[in-house]
Write an enzyme that holds these catalytic residues in place. Sequence first.
Site, mmCIF file in Angstrom:
data_model
loop_
_atom_site.group_PDB
_atom_site.id
_atom_site.type_symbol
_atom_site.label_atom_id
_atom_site.label_comp_id
_atom_site.label_asym_id
_atom_site.label_seq_id
_atom_site.Cartn_x
_atom_site.Cartn_y
_atom_site.Cartn_z
ATOM 1 N N GLY A 24 0.851 -1.185 0.000
ATOM 2 C CA GLY A 24 0.000 0.000 0.000
ATOM 3 C C GLY A 24 0.878 1.223 0.000
ATOM 4 O O GLY A 24 2.094 1.112 0.158
ATOM 5 N N GLY A 29 -0.449 2.157 7.086
ATOM 6 C CA GLY A 29 -0.433 1.302 8.264
ATOM 7 C C GLY A 29 0.381 0.032 8.106
ATOM 8 O O GLY A 29 0.242 -0.897 8.904
ATOM 9 N N SER A 31 3.671 -0.589 8.572
ATOM 10 C CA SER A 31 4.594 -0.882 9.670
ATOM 11 C C SER A 31 3.830 -1.187 10.955
ATOM 12 O O SER A 31 4.246 -2.025 11.746
ATOM 13 C CB SER A 31 5.552 0.297 9.887
ATOM 14 O OG SER A 31 6.371 0.453 8.733
ATOM 15 N N ASP A 97 9.784 -5.707 6.811
ATOM 16 C CA ASP A 97 9.209 -4.399 6.505
ATOM 17 C C ASP A 97 10.044 -3.740 5.404
ATOM 18 O O ASP A 97 11.226 -4.041 5.261
ATOM 19 C CB ASP A 97 9.175 -3.540 7.778
ATOM 20 C CG ASP A 97 8.156 -2.419 7.672
ATOM 21 O OD1 ASP A 97 7.213 -2.531 6.857
ATOM 22 O OD2 ASP A 97 8.286 -1.411 8.397
ATOM 23 N N GLU A 98 9.429 -2.851 4.678
ATOM 24 C CA GLU A 98 10.097 -2.120 3.581
ATOM 25 C C GLU A 98 10.728 -3.096 2.572
ATOM 26 O O GLU A 98 11.812 -2.854 2.031
ATOM 27 C CB GLU A 98 11.169 -1.160 4.134
ATOM 28 C CG GLU A 98 10.708 -0.261 5.269
ATOM 29 C CD GLU A 98 9.759 0.852 4.838
ATOM 30 O OE1 GLU A 98 9.343 0.863 3.657
ATOM 31 O OE2 GLU A 98 9.425 1.698 5.669
#
Length: 216
Positions: A24, A29, A31, A97-98
Amino acid sequence: MTELSALSPVPSAARDAVLKFYFGPMDCGKSTLALQMNYNHGRQGRRGLVLTKHDRSGGAKVTSRIGLGLDAIEVDDSLDLVALVGAHDRIDYLICDEACFYTVEQIEQLADLVDEHGVDVYAFGLASDFRSQMFPAAQRLFELADEVCRLQVEVLCWCGRPGLLNARVVGGAMARRGEQVVIGDTDASPVRYQVLCRRHHRSGQLATPLPSLTAS
Ligand SMILES: [Zn+2]
């Protein structure tokens, strides 16, 4: 070896591990969900690692806009994720994440961890860059993931439409060209990012037009 036919019962192996990709725009939202997911799995006695790259905090941490944070392993381009997991005692899952900023090879390593080592992988990231073109790692996740899920936590364009795409803003104007990855939104950077709807990403309009002085 027993020959399998269409009527053979499915071998009752343990549940397959899964590779899931949640994507997204900024501020949707991702993380926050990554941290919640880590908390839920940990509470059930599962052991995991939390990985990130270029977190907004600038350090090896997963931080969310709403103020949650957790220490994480920074994924630099040379990090072998299979070796990383192998160096730990027992790992049941990874929170990545990322993940849009990982290398394509590292996404392949995530698939190896799922298929060869039974590790569940939950990856989070942007799908597309400031030009609305897919990051190579995100594209590979779309191709390989068992499940892909668009997160839409009501991040809105200035016009009120759902925010879908990230715009890079330099000197007050939307950039159309440049390096794919430029860290922004820090005090030291002249670059900031803004979430827009598709219409305004395409037109490059960053805000409500000021009322024209000549209009009657
Ligand atoms: Zn808009």
